[in-house]
Scaffold this motif. Sequence first.
Motif, PDB file in Angstrom:
ATOM      1  N   VAL A  68      56.179 -72.223 -37.550  1.00 49.63           N
ATOM      2  CA  VAL A  68      55.675 -71.498 -38.717  1.00 49.63           C
ATOM      3  C   VAL A  68      54.548 -72.300 -39.370  1.00 49.63           C
ATOM      4  CG1 VAL A  68      56.234 -70.707 -41.053  1.00 49.63           C
ATOM      5  CG2 VAL A  68      57.801 -70.220 -39.170  1.00 49.63           C
ATOM      6  N   PHE A  69      54.748 -73.615 -39.518  1.00 52.80           N
ATOM      7  CA  PHE A  69      53.716 -74.465 -40.114  1.00 52.80           C
ATOM      8  C   PHE A  69      52.445 -74.446 -39.263  1.00 52.80           C
ATOM      9  CE2 PHE A  69      56.194 -77.580 -43.031  1.00 52.80           C
ATOM     10  CZ  PHE A  69      56.815 -76.507 -43.640  1.00 52.80           C
ATOM     11  N   GLU A  70      52.602 -74.483 -37.948  1.00 50.61           N
ATOM     12  CA  GLU A  70      51.430 -74.421 -37.065  1.00 50.61           C
ATOM     13  C   GLU A  70      50.693 -73.099 -37.235  1.00 50.61           C
ATOM     14  OE1 GLU A  70      52.981 -75.215 -33.121  1.00 50.61           O
ATOM     15  OE2 GLU A  70      52.168 -77.244 -33.213  1.00 50.61           O
ATOM     16  N   ASN A  71      51.431 -72.003 -37.348  1.00 55.13           N
ATOM     17  CA  ASN A  71      50.806 -70.694 -37.535  1.00 55.13           C
ATOM     18  C   ASN A  71      50.102 -70.592 -38.888  1.00 55.13           C
ATOM     19  OD1 ASN A  71      51.543 -69.693 -35.016  1.00 55.13           O
ATOM     20  ND2 ASN A  71      53.487 -68.900 -35.765  1.00 55.13           N
ATOM     21  N   LEU A  72      50.715 -71.131 -39.927  1.00 52.57           N
ATOM     22  CA  LEU A  72      50.084 -71.134 -41.245  1.00 52.57           C
ATOM     23  C   LEU A  72      48.813 -71.979 -41.226  1.00 52.57           C
ATOM     24  CD1 LEU A  72      53.226 -71.454 -43.531  1.00 52.57           C
ATOM     25  CD2 LEU A  72      51.698 -69.471 -43.357  1.00 52.57           C
ATOM     26  N   THR A  73      48.855 -73.110 -40.527  1.00 53.03           N
ATOM     27  CA  THR A  73      47.678 -73.960 -40.407  1.00 53.03           C
ATOM     28  C   THR A  73      46.560 -73.225 -39.681  1.00 53.03           C
ATOM     29  OG1 THR A  73      49.023 -75.970 -40.438  1.00 53.03           O
ATOM     30  CG2 THR A  73      46.819 -76.170 -39.503  1.00 53.03           C
ATOM     31  N   CYS A  74      46.908 -72.513 -38.635  1.00 50.96           N
ATOM     32  CA  CYS A  74      45.926 -71.723 -37.891  1.00 50.96           C
ATOM     33  C   CYS A  74      45.280 -70.677 -38.807  1.00 50.96           C
ATOM     34  CB  CYS A  74      46.594 -71.060 -36.692  1.00 50.96           C
ATOM     35  SG  CYS A  74      45.480 -70.090 -35.664  1.00 50.96           S
ATOM     36  N   GLY A  75      46.090 -70.025 -39.617  1.00 46.42           N
ATOM     37  CA  GLY A  75      45.564 -69.040 -40.565  1.00 46.42           C
ATOM     38  C   GLY A  75      44.624 -69.680 -41.571  1.00 46.42           C
ATOM     39  N   SER A  76      44.997 -70.853 -42.077  1.00 43.91           N
ATOM     40  CA  SER A  76      44.130 -71.551 -43.037  1.00 43.91           C
ATOM     41  C   SER A  76      42.814 -71.963 -42.397  1.00 43.91           C
ATOM     42  CB  SER A  76      44.843 -72.780 -43.608  1.00 43.91           C
ATOM     43  OG  SER A  76      45.834 -72.386 -44.534  1.00 43.91           O
ATOM     44  N   ARG A  77      42.851 -72.371 -41.143  1.00 45.28           N
ATOM     45  CA  ARG A  77      41.604 -72.729 -40.450  1.00 45.28           C
ATOM     46  C   ARG A  77      40.718 -71.489 -40.276  1.00 45.28           C
ATOM     47  NH1 ARG A  77      44.808 -76.593 -36.862  1.00 45.28           N
ATOM     48  NH2 ARG A  77      44.362 -78.590 -37.855  1.00 45.28           N
ATOM     49  N   ASN A  78      41.328 -70.366 -39.967  1.00 46.72           N
ATOM     50  CA  ASN A  78      40.565 -69.117 -39.859  1.00 46.72           C
ATOM     51  C   ASN A  78      39.919 -68.753 -41.196  1.00 46.72           C
ATOM     52  OD1 ASN A  78      41.132 -68.744 -37.148  1.00 46.72           O
ATOM     53  ND2 ASN A  78      42.921 -67.464 -37.546  1.00 46.72           N
ATOM     54  N   HIS A  79      40.677 -68.904 -42.267  1.00 50.25           N
ATOM     55  CA  HIS A  79      40.139 -68.606 -43.599  1.00 50.25           C
ATOM     56  C   HIS A  79      38.996 -69.555 -43.935  1.00 50.25           C
ATOM     57  CE1 HIS A  79      44.315 -66.823 -44.737  1.00 50.25           C
ATOM     58  NE2 HIS A  79      43.578 -65.963 -44.085  1.00 50.25           N
ATOM     59  N   MET A  80      39.171 -70.844 -43.619  1.00 48.59           N
ATOM     60  CA  MET A  80      38.128 -71.815 -43.907  1.00 48.59           C
ATOM     61  C   MET A  80      36.850 -71.472 -43.141  1.00 48.59           C
ATOM     62  SD  MET A  80      38.044 -75.957 -43.642  1.00 48.59           S
ATOM     63  CE  MET A  80      39.509 -76.144 -44.607  1.00 48.59           C
ATOM     64  N   ARG A  81      36.993 -71.075 -41.884  1.00 50.32           N
ATOM     65  CA  ARG A  81      35.817 -70.668 -41.105  1.00 50.32           C
ATOM     66  C   ARG A  81      35.125 -69.468 -41.755  1.00 50.32           C
ATOM     67  NH1 ARG A  81      38.764 -72.571 -36.687  1.00 50.32           N
ATOM     68  NH2 ARG A  81      39.896 -70.645 -36.382  1.00 50.32           N
ATOM     69  N   ALA A  82      35.904 -68.535 -42.270  1.00 51.32           N
ATOM     70  CA  ALA A  82      35.326 -67.355 -42.918  1.00 51.32           C
ATOM     71  C   ALA A  82      34.561 -67.751 -44.187  1.00 51.32           C
ATOM     72  CB  ALA A  82      36.417 -66.341 -43.257  1.00 51.32           C
ATOM     73  N   PHE A  83      35.127 -68.637 -44.991  1.00 49.58           N
ATOM     74  CA  PHE A  83      34.425 -69.108 -46.190  1.00 49.58           C
ATOM     75  C   PHE A  83      33.148 -69.853 -45.805  1.00 49.58           C
ATOM     76  CE2 PHE A  83      38.719 -68.930 -48.323  1.00 49.58           C
ATOM     77  CZ  PHE A  83      38.388 -67.916 -49.206  1.00 49.58           C
ATOM     78  N   ASN A  84      33.256 -70.738 -44.820  1.00 48.64           N
ATOM     79  CA  ASN A  84      32.078 -71.499 -44.393  1.00 48.64           C
ATOM     80  C   ASN A  84      31.001 -70.593 -43.811  1.00 48.64           C
ATOM     81  OD1 ASN A  84      33.106 -73.934 -45.271  1.00 48.64           O
ATOM     82  ND2 ASN A  84      34.043 -74.420 -43.308  1.00 48.64           N
ATOM     83  N   LYS A  85      31.403 -69.557 -43.101  1.00 45.61           N
ATOM     84  CA  LYS A  85      30.434 -68.592 -42.558  1.00 45.61           C
ATOM     85  C   LYS A  85      29.661 -67.931 -43.701  1.00 45.61           C
ATOM     86  CE  LYS A  85      30.125 -64.496 -39.615  1.00 45.61           C
ATOM     87  NZ  LYS A  85      30.890 -63.540 -38.804  1.00 45.61           N
ATOM     88  N   GLN A  86      30.354 -67.594 -44.781  1.00 44.45           N
ATOM     89  CA  GLN A  86      29.691 -66.984 -45.932  1.00 44.45           C
ATOM     90  C   GLN A  86      28.752 -67.977 -46.616  1.00 44.45           C
ATOM     91  OE1 GLN A  86      29.600 -63.751 -46.805  1.00 44.45           O
ATOM     92  NE2 GLN A  86      30.753 -63.491 -44.911  1.00 44.45           N
ATOM     93  N   LEU A  87      29.137 -69.235 -46.655  1.00 46.64           N
ATOM     94  CA  LEU A  87      28.271 -70.250 -47.245  1.00 46.64           C
ATOM     95  C   LEU A  87      26.980 -70.386 -46.435  1.00 46.64           C
ATOM     96  CD1 LEU A  87      30.955 -72.882 -48.249  1.00 46.64           C
ATOM     97  CD2 LEU A  87      29.463 -71.621 -49.814  1.00 46.64           C
ATOM     98  N   VAL A  88      27.110 -70.422 -45.125  1.00 43.18           N
ATOM     99  CA  VAL A  88      25.937 -70.513 -44.253  1.00 43.18           C
ATOM    100  C   VAL A  88      25.065 -69.267 -44.409  1.00 43.18           C
ATOM    101  CG1 VAL A  88      25.176 -70.550 -41.841  1.00 43.18           C
ATOM    102  CG2 VAL A  88      26.985 -72.097 -42.589  1.00 43.18           C
TER     103      VAL A  88
END
Length: 92
Positions: A68-88
């Motif tokens: 579960v922790f690994e899956n939550l971490t994966c989700g957070s990484r996906n969210h971070m990529r989405a935020f960073n994509k918007q910043l770029v």
Amino acid sequence: MLFRSDPSLETRGAFSNDKLQGLYNSLTVQGDISLIEAFKVGSTIEDLDIFDLDEFGLKVVQEDIFLVFENLTCGSRNHMRAFNKQLVKNNA
């Protein structure tokens, strides 16, 4: 930022943990500045979540909870990529 008990209080945005309260206060102020700052706050929150999940994961012995922790971490990484994509995209 490991917590032993739920630090949230009944009032929205209120926490019994001073460090968490300070973080909440500063990030909400920053996020209100602009859309770019809100993207930065989102990315920061995901980074903090990943750190916390990694710390908790070191203490977990049950394989299903670790997954579960690994899956939550994966989700957070996906969210971070989405935020960073918007910043770029916004030249930030």
